[in-house]
Design a protein around this motif. Structure first.
Motif, PDB file in Angstrom:
ATOM      1  N   UNK A  92       0.890  -1.315  -0.158  1.00 47.40           N
ATOM      2  CA  UNK A  92       0.081   0.055   0.163  1.00 47.40           C
ATOM      3  C   UNK A  92       0.850   1.355  -0.034  1.00 47.40           C
ATOM      4  N   UNK A  93       2.025   1.254   0.385  1.00 51.39           N
ATOM      5  CA  UNK A  93       2.825   2.237   0.207  1.00 51.39           C
ATOM      6  C   UNK A  93       3.734   2.189  -0.861  1.00 51.39           C
ATOM      7  N   UNK A  94       4.283   0.940  -1.483  1.00 53.50           N
ATOM      8  CA  UNK A  94       5.318   0.778  -2.489  1.00 53.50           C
ATOM      9  C   UNK A  94       4.697  -0.316  -3.397  1.00 53.50           C
ATOM     10  N   UNK A  95       3.632   0.129  -4.263  1.00 54.60           N
ATOM     11  CA  UNK A  95       3.007  -0.890  -4.835  1.00 54.60           C
ATOM     12  C   UNK A  95       3.576  -1.231  -6.119  1.00 54.60           C
ATOM     13  N   UNK A  96       4.959  -0.697  -6.639  1.00 55.54           N
ATOM     14  CA  UNK A  96       5.643  -0.968  -7.604  1.00 55.54           C
ATOM     15  C   UNK A  96       6.334  -2.575  -7.300  1.00 55.54           C
ATOM     16  N   UNK A  97       6.606  -2.913  -6.102  1.00 57.29           N
ATOM     17  CA  UNK A  97       7.254  -3.718  -5.719  1.00 57.29           C
ATOM     18  C   UNK A  97       6.423  -5.298  -5.956  1.00 57.29           C
ATOM     19  N   UNK A  98       6.753  -6.183  -6.684  1.00 56.84           N
ATOM     20  CA  UNK A  98       6.131  -7.385  -7.196  1.00 56.84           C
ATOM     21  C   UNK A  98       7.002  -8.367  -6.395  1.00 56.84           C
ATOM     22  N   UNK A  99       8.204  -8.534  -6.347  1.00 54.39           N
ATOM     23  CA  UNK A  99       8.807  -9.709  -5.994  1.00 54.39           C
ATOM     24  C   UNK A  99       9.980  -9.217  -5.255  1.00 54.39           C
ATOM     25  N   UNK A 100      10.333  -9.963  -3.893  1.00 56.47           N
ATOM     26  CA  UNK A 100      11.433  -9.818  -3.038  1.00 56.47           C
ATOM     27  C   UNK A 100      12.068 -10.991  -3.007  1.00 56.47           C
ATOM     28  N   UNK A 101      13.747 -11.106  -3.119  1.00 53.51           N
ATOM     29  CA  UNK A 101      14.386 -12.136  -2.979  1.00 53.51           C
ATOM     30  C   UNK A 101      15.558 -12.009  -2.126  1.00 53.51           C
ATOM     31  N   UNK A 102      15.756 -13.122  -1.229  1.00 53.53           N
ATOM     32  CA  UNK A 102      16.910 -12.738  -0.581  1.00 53.53           C
ATOM     33  C   UNK A 102      18.166 -13.741  -0.843  1.00 53.53           C
ATOM     34  N   UNK A 103      19.247 -13.062  -1.063  1.00 57.81           N
ATOM     35  CA  UNK A 103      20.533 -13.728  -1.409  1.00 57.81           C
ATOM     36  C   UNK A 103      21.435 -14.163  -0.505  1.00 57.81           C
ATOM     37  N   UNK A 104      22.033 -15.094  -0.694  1.00 58.43           N
ATOM     38  CA  UNK A 104      23.101 -15.604   0.249  1.00 58.43           C
ATOM     39  C   UNK A 104      24.632 -14.914  -0.192  1.00 58.43           C
ATOM     40  N   UNK A 105      25.325 -14.801   1.151  1.00 61.19           N
ATOM     41  CA  UNK A 105      26.472 -14.101   0.973  1.00 61.19           C
ATOM     42  C   UNK A 105      27.675 -14.901   1.747  1.00 61.19           C
ATOM     43  N   UNK A 106      28.514 -15.349   0.833  1.00 60.28           N
ATOM     44  CA  UNK A 106      29.826 -16.173   1.397  1.00 60.28           C
ATOM     45  C   UNK A 106      30.388 -15.478   2.616  1.00 60.28           C
ATOM     46  N   UNK A 107      30.857 -16.086   3.518  1.00 55.15           N
ATOM     47  CA  UNK A 107      31.207 -15.599   4.802  1.00 55.15           C
ATOM     48  C   UNK A 107      30.227 -14.942   5.710  1.00 55.15           C
ATOM     49  N   UNK A 108      28.951 -14.688   5.164  1.00 52.45           N
ATOM     50  CA  UNK A 108      28.303 -14.107   6.112  1.00 52.45           C
ATOM     51  C   UNK A 108      26.920 -15.190   6.437  1.00 52.45           C
TER      52      UNK A 108
END
Length: 221
Positions: A128-144
């Motif tokens: 309702x505040x950011x209607x453009x966002x259709x998809x959210x993905x999390x990535x993995x970071x080596x050493x974290x």
């Protein structure tokens, strides 16, 4: 045309987590934007900071990002910044870009900056505040991501795999620009470790090499 934003606590997270995917997006005509949340603090010398700025410029050019945003918070200190301050800064970028796809660090990463960035980003994905966002993905970071030791977490469990077989060598080439971040195997940010993870993710998904993500949210019209 898609507008993708790669949200990174630190420079190098974008390449470790999404480098091949970024290259693939851009080759296919998408607009990819880079949001860098932190910069080196007082612990770093002026010479090191200047070198890092040059590295960021080179990385930006090699990816051909549509735009790059620097928020300038001090690295390793985001847990001391009020949530409202972080969200305000993130929100200004999101309102301007109106991204359709958002990539964020995994919240269970061992570095506290990653959790803070995840939380602030997710506050900027409310429909309702950011209607453009259709998809959210999390990535993995080596050493974290792989160094998480919290027994209460489910840990990184990818459900999206991107074939980066044609982009892996270019990803390594770009990562090597960050000279101070790379070292010899078994250091996690080494060429062998980066390729090994890509091959493992590829084996899980039927490709020569892949990057893996957790799909957190998707809105389909």
């Amino acid at each position: 045309m898609q507008d993708i934003i790669i949200v990174t606590p630190h420079p190098d997270d974008e390449t470790l987590g999404c480098g091949g995917t970024i290259l693939k997006y851009i080759e296919n005509g998408a607009n990819v934007h880079w949001l860098i949340v932190t910069k080196a603090g007082d612990f770093a010398s002026k010479e090191w900071k200047a070198k890092r700025e040059i590295e960021i410029q080179k990385i930006s050019a090699m990816y051909n990002f549509k735009s790059v945003y620097h928020l300038g918070f001090e690295a390793a200190n985001l847990d001391q910044v009020a949530d409202s301050v972080l969200v305000k800064e993130f929100s200004e970028v999101f309102q301007k870009l109106k991204p359709t796809v958002v990539y964020v660090p995994y919240p269970g990463d061992i570095h506290s900056d990653h959790k803070a960035v995840f939380d602030a980003t997710m506050a900027c994905t409310k429909w309702f505040r950011y209607p453009s966002v259709k998809k959210v993905l999390a990535y993995e970071t080596l050493s974290e991501t792989d160094f998480t030791i919290n027994p209460d977490l489910n840990n990184f469990k990818p459900n999206i795999f991107v074939n980066i077989s044609d982009y892996l060598e270019r990803k390594i080439e770009i990562m090597k620009i960050y000279e101070s971040e790379m070292s010899d195997f078994p250091f996690p940010r080494s060429e062998k470790a980066i390729k090994s993870l890509a091959y493992v993710r590829g084996a899980a998904s039927g490709y020569e090499a892949a990057e893996a993500f957790m799909l957190l949210k998707e809105r389909i019209e």
